[in-house]
Design a protein around this motif. Structure first.
Motif, PDB file in Angstrom:
ATOM      1  N   LYS A   1      56.090  45.807  24.611  1.00  0.00           N
ATOM      2  CA  LYS A   1      56.871  44.647  25.033  1.00  0.00           C
ATOM      3  C   LYS A   1      56.118  43.806  26.050  1.00  0.00           C
ATOM      4  N   ILE A   2      56.362  42.508  25.986  1.00  0.00           N
ATOM      5  CA  ILE A   2      55.766  41.592  26.954  1.00  0.00           C
ATOM      6  C   ILE A   2      56.216  41.958  28.368  1.00  0.00           C
ATOM      7  N   THR A   3      57.448  42.415  28.503  1.00  0.00           N
ATOM      8  CA  THR A   3      57.946  42.774  29.839  1.00  0.00           C
ATOM      9  C   THR A   3      57.132  43.913  30.459  1.00  0.00           C
ATOM     10  N   GLU A   4      56.666  44.835  29.647  1.00  0.00           N
ATOM     11  CA  GLU A   4      55.804  45.913  30.147  1.00  0.00           C
ATOM     12  C   GLU A   4      54.489  45.339  30.661  1.00  0.00           C
ATOM     13  N   LEU A   5      53.945  44.388  29.908  1.00  0.00           N
ATOM     14  CA  LEU A   5      52.684  43.764  30.301  1.00  0.00           C
ATOM     15  C   LEU A   5      52.874  42.910  31.551  1.00  0.00           C
ATOM     16  N   MET A   6      54.019  42.248  31.660  1.00  0.00           N
ATOM     17  CA  MET A   6      54.326  41.463  32.858  1.00  0.00           C
ATOM     18  C   MET A   6      54.279  42.346  34.102  1.00  0.00           C
ATOM     19  N   ALA A   7      54.920  43.497  34.032  1.00  0.00           N
ATOM     20  CA  ALA A   7      54.964  44.412  35.172  1.00  0.00           C
ATOM     21  C   ALA A   7      53.581  44.962  35.503  1.00  0.00           C
ATOM     22  N   ALA A   8      52.809  45.261  34.493  1.00  0.00           N
ATOM     23  CA  ALA A   8      51.487  45.867  34.700  1.00  0.00           C
ATOM     24  C   ALA A   8      50.458  44.874  35.240  1.00  0.00           C
ATOM     25  N   THR A   9      50.585  43.595  34.870  1.00  0.00           N
ATOM     26  CA  THR A   9      49.578  42.597  35.242  1.00  0.00           C
ATOM     27  C   THR A   9      50.018  41.666  36.355  1.00  0.00           C
ATOM     28  N   ASN A  10      51.307  41.654  36.654  1.00  0.00           N
ATOM     29  CA  ASN A  10      51.869  40.700  37.622  1.00  0.00           C
ATOM     30  C   ASN A  10      51.647  39.257  37.159  1.00  0.00           C
TER      31      ASN A  10
ATOM     32  N   THR B   1      45.586  25.801  27.687  1.00  0.00           N
ATOM     33  CA  THR B   1      46.256  25.477  28.947  1.00  0.00           C
ATOM     34  C   THR B   1      46.346  26.670  29.898  1.00  0.00           C
ATOM     35  N   LEU B   2      45.896  27.824  29.489  1.00  0.00           N
ATOM     36  CA  LEU B   2      45.958  29.013  30.345  1.00  0.00           C
ATOM     37  C   LEU B   2      44.917  28.930  31.459  1.00  0.00           C
ATOM     38  N   SER B   3      45.298  29.365  32.640  1.00  0.00           N
ATOM     39  CA  SER B   3      44.371  29.323  33.771  1.00  0.00           C
ATOM     40  C   SER B   3      43.414  30.517  33.720  1.00  0.00           C
ATOM     41  N   LEU B   4      42.251  30.316  34.321  1.00  0.00           N
ATOM     42  CA  LEU B   4      41.278  31.412  34.388  1.00  0.00           C
ATOM     43  C   LEU B   4      41.804  32.557  35.228  1.00  0.00           C
ATOM     44  N   GLU B   5      42.597  32.248  36.228  1.00  0.00           N
ATOM     45  CA  GLU B   5      43.176  33.295  37.075  1.00  0.00           C
ATOM     46  C   GLU B   5      44.060  34.232  36.252  1.00  0.00           C
ATOM     47  N   VAL B   6      44.892  33.664  35.392  1.00  0.00           N
ATOM     48  CA  VAL B   6      45.773  34.466  34.528  1.00  0.00           C
ATOM     49  C   VAL B   6      44.944  35.279  33.552  1.00  0.00           C
ATOM     50  N   LEU B   7      43.970  34.645  32.934  1.00  0.00           N
ATOM     51  CA  LEU B   7      43.123  35.346  31.969  1.00  0.00           C
ATOM     52  C   LEU B   7      42.362  36.491  32.647  1.00  0.00           C
ATOM     53  N   ALA B   8      41.907  36.260  33.872  1.00  0.00           N
ATOM     54  CA  ALA B   8      41.182  37.303  34.606  1.00  0.00           C
ATOM     55  C   ALA B   8      42.090  38.496  34.907  1.00  0.00           C
ATOM     56  N   LYS B   9      43.340  38.243  35.283  1.00  0.00           N
ATOM     57  CA  LYS B   9      44.275  39.343  35.552  1.00  0.00           C
ATOM     58  C   LYS B   9      44.500  40.192  34.302  1.00  0.00           C
ATOM     59  N   ILE B  10      44.634  39.521  33.175  1.00  0.00           N
ATOM     60  CA  ILE B  10      44.865  40.239  31.917  1.00  0.00           C
ATOM     61  C   ILE B  10      43.623  41.031  31.532  1.00  0.00           C
ATOM     62  N   CYS B  11      42.456  40.406  31.674  1.00  0.00           N
ATOM     63  CA  CYS B  11      41.204  41.109  31.365  1.00  0.00           C
ATOM     64  C   CYS B  11      40.994  42.295  32.296  1.00  0.00           C
ATOM     65  N   ASP B  12      41.336  42.132  33.564  1.00  0.00           N
ATOM     66  CA  ASP B  12      41.212  43.252  34.513  1.00  0.00           C
ATOM     67  C   ASP B  12      42.084  44.420  34.066  1.00  0.00           C
TER      68      ASP B  12
ATOM     69  N   ASN C   1      35.928  37.283  25.945  1.00  0.00           N
ATOM     70  CA  ASN C   1      35.656  37.309  24.499  1.00  0.00           C
ATOM     71  C   ASN C   1      36.502  38.347  23.775  1.00  0.00           C
ATOM     72  N   ASP C   2      36.860  39.398  24.477  1.00  0.00           N
ATOM     73  CA  ASP C   2      37.725  40.425  23.881  1.00  0.00           C
ATOM     74  C   ASP C   2      39.172  39.949  23.791  1.00  0.00           C
ATOM     75  N   LEU C   3      39.535  39.011  24.658  1.00  0.00           N
ATOM     76  CA  LEU C   3      40.910  38.521  24.730  1.00  0.00           C
ATOM     77  C   LEU C   3      41.139  37.279  23.876  1.00  0.00           C
ATOM     78  N   ILE C   4      40.178  36.348  23.920  1.00  0.00           N
ATOM     79  CA  ILE C   4      40.318  35.092  23.178  1.00  0.00           C
ATOM     80  C   ILE C   4      39.040  34.823  22.402  1.00  0.00           C
ATOM     81  N   GLU C   5      39.204  34.528  21.145  1.00  0.00           N
ATOM     82  CA  GLU C   5      38.079  34.165  20.290  1.00  0.00           C
ATOM     83  C   GLU C   5      38.045  32.650  20.165  1.00  0.00           C
ATOM     84  N   TYR C   6      36.873  32.064  20.346  1.00  0.00           N
ATOM     85  CA  TYR C   6      36.717  30.612  20.231  1.00  0.00           C
ATOM     86  C   TYR C   6      35.765  30.285  19.091  1.00  0.00           C
TER      87      TYR C   6
END
Length: 77
Positions: free
Chosen positions: A17-26, A43-54, A61-66
Motif C-alpha cells: 500500500k502507498i500508505t505503508e510507503l508514506m510512513a516508511a519514507t515520510n 513535476t516531482l522534486s529531487l528531494e522527494v525522489l532522493a527520499k524514495i531512493c534512500d 535510474n532504478d526508480l524512473i526510466e527516461y
C-alpha cells in the motif's frame, strides 16, 4: 518519456500500500501517487525522489526510466 518503476520496487520489498510507503519514507501521498500512476513525473522534486531512493537503496535510474522523445520517434521508423 518517463516511466516509473515504483511498483516493481514496492513488490520487491513486499510493500502493498502507498500508505505503508508514506510512513516508511515520510513522503506525502500526492508525489507517491504520481509515481505509482505514472502521471506528471517531471513535476516531482529531487528531494522527494532522493527520499524514495534512500528508502529503496536504489538510484534514480532504478526508480524512473527516461527515454528521449527523439528516440521514441525514430523507433517506429
Amino acid at each position: 518519456m518517463y516511466k516509473s518503476k515504483l511498483r516493481y520496487l514496492m513488490a520487491d520489498k513486499k510493500i502493498n500500500k502507498i500508505t505503508e510507503l508514506m510512513a516508511a519514507t515520510n513522503v506525502s501521498r500526492p508525489p507517491l501517487d504520481k509515481l505509482f500512476k505514472e502521471e506528471r513525473l517531471e513535476t516531482l522534486s529531487l528531494e522527494v525522489l532522493a527520499k524514495i531512493c534512500d528508502f529503496f537503496q536504489c538510484t534514480l535510474n532504478d526508480l524512473i526510466e527516461y527515454t528521449p522523445e527523439s528516440f521514441e520517434n525514430t523507433k517506429g521508423e
